[in-house]
Scaffold this motif. Structure first.
Motif, short mmCIF file in Angstrom:
data_model
loop_
_atom_site.label_atom_id
_atom_site.label_comp_id
_atom_site.label_asym_id
_atom_site.label_seq_id
_atom_site.Cartn_x
_atom_site.Cartn_y
_atom_site.Cartn_z
N ALA A 188 0.82 -1.23 0.00
CA ALA A 188 0.00 0.00 0.00
C ALA A 188 0.84 1.25 0.00
N HIS A 189 2.09 1.16 -0.42
CA HIS A 189 2.98 2.33 -0.31
C HIS A 189 2.57 3.49 -1.22
N ARG A 190 1.84 3.22 -2.31
CA ARG A 190 1.44 4.31 -3.22
C ARG A 190 0.35 5.18 -2.62
N THR A 191 -0.56 4.58 -1.87
CA THR A 191 -1.69 5.33 -1.32
C THR A 191 -1.44 5.85 0.09
N ALA A 192 -0.65 5.15 0.91
CA ALA A 192 -0.41 5.57 2.30
C ALA A 192 1.04 5.31 2.67
N PRO A 193 1.97 6.09 2.13
CA PRO A 193 3.39 5.78 2.39
C PRO A 193 3.80 5.95 3.85
N ARG A 194 3.26 6.96 4.54
CA ARG A 194 3.64 7.16 5.94
C ARG A 194 3.05 6.08 6.85
N ALA A 195 1.81 5.67 6.56
CA ALA A 195 1.22 4.58 7.34
C ALA A 195 1.99 3.29 7.13
N VAL A 196 2.39 3.03 5.89
CA VAL A 196 3.19 1.83 5.61
C VAL A 196 4.52 1.90 6.35
N LEU A 197 5.14 3.07 6.35
CA LEU A 197 6.41 3.23 7.06
C LEU A 197 6.24 2.94 8.55
N ALA A 198 5.15 3.45 9.12
CA ALA A 198 4.92 3.23 10.55
C ALA A 198 4.68 1.76 10.86
N VAL A 199 3.84 1.08 10.07
CA VAL A 199 3.53 -0.33 10.31
C VAL A 199 4.76 -1.20 10.13
N THR A 200 5.49 -0.98 9.04
CA THR A 200 6.68 -1.80 8.76
C THR A 200 7.76 -1.59 9.82
N THR A 201 8.03 -0.34 10.15
CA THR A 201 9.09 -0.07 11.14
C THR A 201 8.73 -0.64 12.51
N SER A 202 7.50 -0.40 12.96
CA SER A 202 7.11 -0.90 14.29
C SER A 202 7.08 -2.42 14.32
N GLY A 203 6.59 -3.06 13.25
CA GLY A 203 6.51 -4.53 13.23
C GLY A 203 7.88 -5.18 13.27
N LEU A 204 8.77 -4.71 12.43
CA LEU A 204 10.11 -5.31 12.37
C LEU A 204 10.94 -4.93 13.59
N LEU A 205 10.74 -3.71 14.12
CA LEU A 205 11.47 -3.33 15.34
C LEU A 205 10.99 -4.16 16.52
N ALA A 206 9.70 -4.47 16.57
CA ALA A 206 9.19 -5.33 17.65
C ALA A 206 9.82 -6.71 17.58
N ASP A 207 10.00 -7.24 16.36
CA ASP A 207 10.65 -8.55 16.23
C ASP A 207 12.11 -8.47 16.67
N VAL A 208 12.79 -7.34 16.38
CA VAL A 208 14.18 -7.17 16.83
C VAL A 208 14.25 -7.17 18.35
N VAL A 209 13.31 -6.46 19.00
CA VAL A 209 13.32 -6.38 20.46
C VAL A 209 13.00 -7.74 21.08
#
Length: 367
Positions: free
Chosen positions: A51-72
């Motif tokens: 969904a990066h074409r329609t909501a790039p900032r929302a995608v950035l937030a979801v992807t960053t938080s999801g992968l950062l949670a897995d790192v933690v």
């Protein structure tokens, strides 16, 4: 066509998101950390990229938080940064470079904090910082390149429009030059012929002599030639319609022609070229009916459809389908106008007698 392009883009984005998710999951499997929670966080963060074409900032937030949670939860792993790098790139490309840089900083900070302060973690963090920097820079470069392409296309369209306007201006100047030449030469000569013929007819009648038929024919032909020449000069001096089909019908009725006008479909504004072609077709068809159909009834019908306008002009005059007429300048001009717009023209005698003109004109956006 536009809907097909959008669907193709969405399918491409979904395919890329799935590929990124598969690569990240395989990297997690290789590190012996492919638990249910890990896989869920990786899949959610990766599929959000679709969904990066329609909501790039929302995608950035979801992807960053999801992968950062897995790192933690499971510890640092360089492969987990792949979806986040993609989200940072797409956000930067859409003009959110500040947000993209902040998300990259948050992920790097969490990545460094989740691991022990070893040289390996520091080295991985610095390496990932280089990846994120490249993602931001390439996103900006892609944005600037797209803007450059749009500007180039706009300049090309503007240049084409300028050339068309120049060509139309030159054509108008040439028409005026031809009109002046015809007026200065032919109009004078034909006027002299008509005047001399009229004087000769008047003198013959005054002396009580029989007027030669050839002299009468010359007088009549010169008058008709003058009318035709004036009409031609009027067309040369302006190529724009001087009225509407309804006005043409009223003029034809005033001249003694029985004409009916019908409009079907949803009437709408037309582009200048389509409006001009419609006007000229009706004008020429009514002129031909007045000249050749004899005492006939003429029907004019304008049928508006979703993508085209069809002009019907039919009469029940003297035209015979067994003797099709030779196309003259009028019919040739009609066909050229319709063909230039990408339409079709049928002009021929009807089986039940009379003549029919049917022109289909594609409709563009009203200007």
């Amino acid at each position: 066509m536009r809907g097909y392009r959008i669907t193709r883009e969405r399918l491409g984005d979904l395919t890329v998101a799935v590929v990124v998710g598969v690569i990240t999951v395989l990297a997690a499997v290789a590190d012996d950390r492919a638990g249910p929670v890990d896989c869920a966080l990786i899949v959610a963060g990766s599929l959000a990229l679709a969904a990066h074409r329609t909501a790039p900032r929302a995608v950035l937030a979801v992807t960053t938080s999801g992968l950062l949670a897995d790192v933690v939860l499971a510890g640092p792993a360089a492969g987990l940064a792949v979806p986040v790098v993609g989200a940072v790139h797409t956000a930067s490309r859409t003009g959110h470079r500040g947000t993209a840089a902040a998300a990259a900083a948050v992920f790097l900070g969490g990545y460094a904090a989740a691991g022990s302060a070893t040289s390996d973690i520091v080295r991985e963090t610095l390496l990932l910082a280089g990846w994120f920097l490249c993602a931001v820079v390439t996103g900006l470069a892609d944005r600037n390149w797209q803007a450059y392409l749009r500007q180039t296309e706009q300049r090309a369209l503007e240049a084409e429009r300028t050339r068309e306007e120049a060509a139309l201006r030159r054509a108008g100047e040439e028409r005026l030059r031809i009109a002046r030449e015809l007026h200065d030469s032919l109009t004078h000569s034909i006027s002299i012929v008509k005047l001399q013929a009229g004087v000769a007819v008047h003198l013959a009648r005054k002396r009580g002599e029989e007027v030669p038929p050839a002299l009468l024919a010359i007088q009549e032909a010169s008058g008709e030639a003058m009318r035709e020449l004036r009409a031609t000069l009027e067309v040369l001096r302006t190529d724009e319609p001087t009225g509407t089909p309804a006005l043409l019908v009223e003029r034809a009725r005033a001249a003694g022609l029985a004409v009916d006008l019908t409009v079907t479909g949803e009437e709408r504004p037309l582009t200048a070229t389509v409006d001009r072609a419609m006007y000229r077709i009706v004008q020429e068809a009514l002129t031909n009916a007045a000249r050749h159909a004899g005492p006939a009834k003429v029907s004019v019908r304008l049928a508006y459809a979703d993508g085209d306008l069809t002009v019907f002009v039919e009469d029940d005059g003297a035209a015979d389908p067994s003797r099709p007429p030779t196309p003259g300048i009028g019919l040739t001009g009609m066909r050229e106008r319709v063909t230039a717009l990408g339409g079709t023209l049928d002009a021929a005698p009807r089986e039940q007698g009379g003549f029919a003109v049917r022109a289909r004109l594609p409709l563009g956006e009203a200007g």
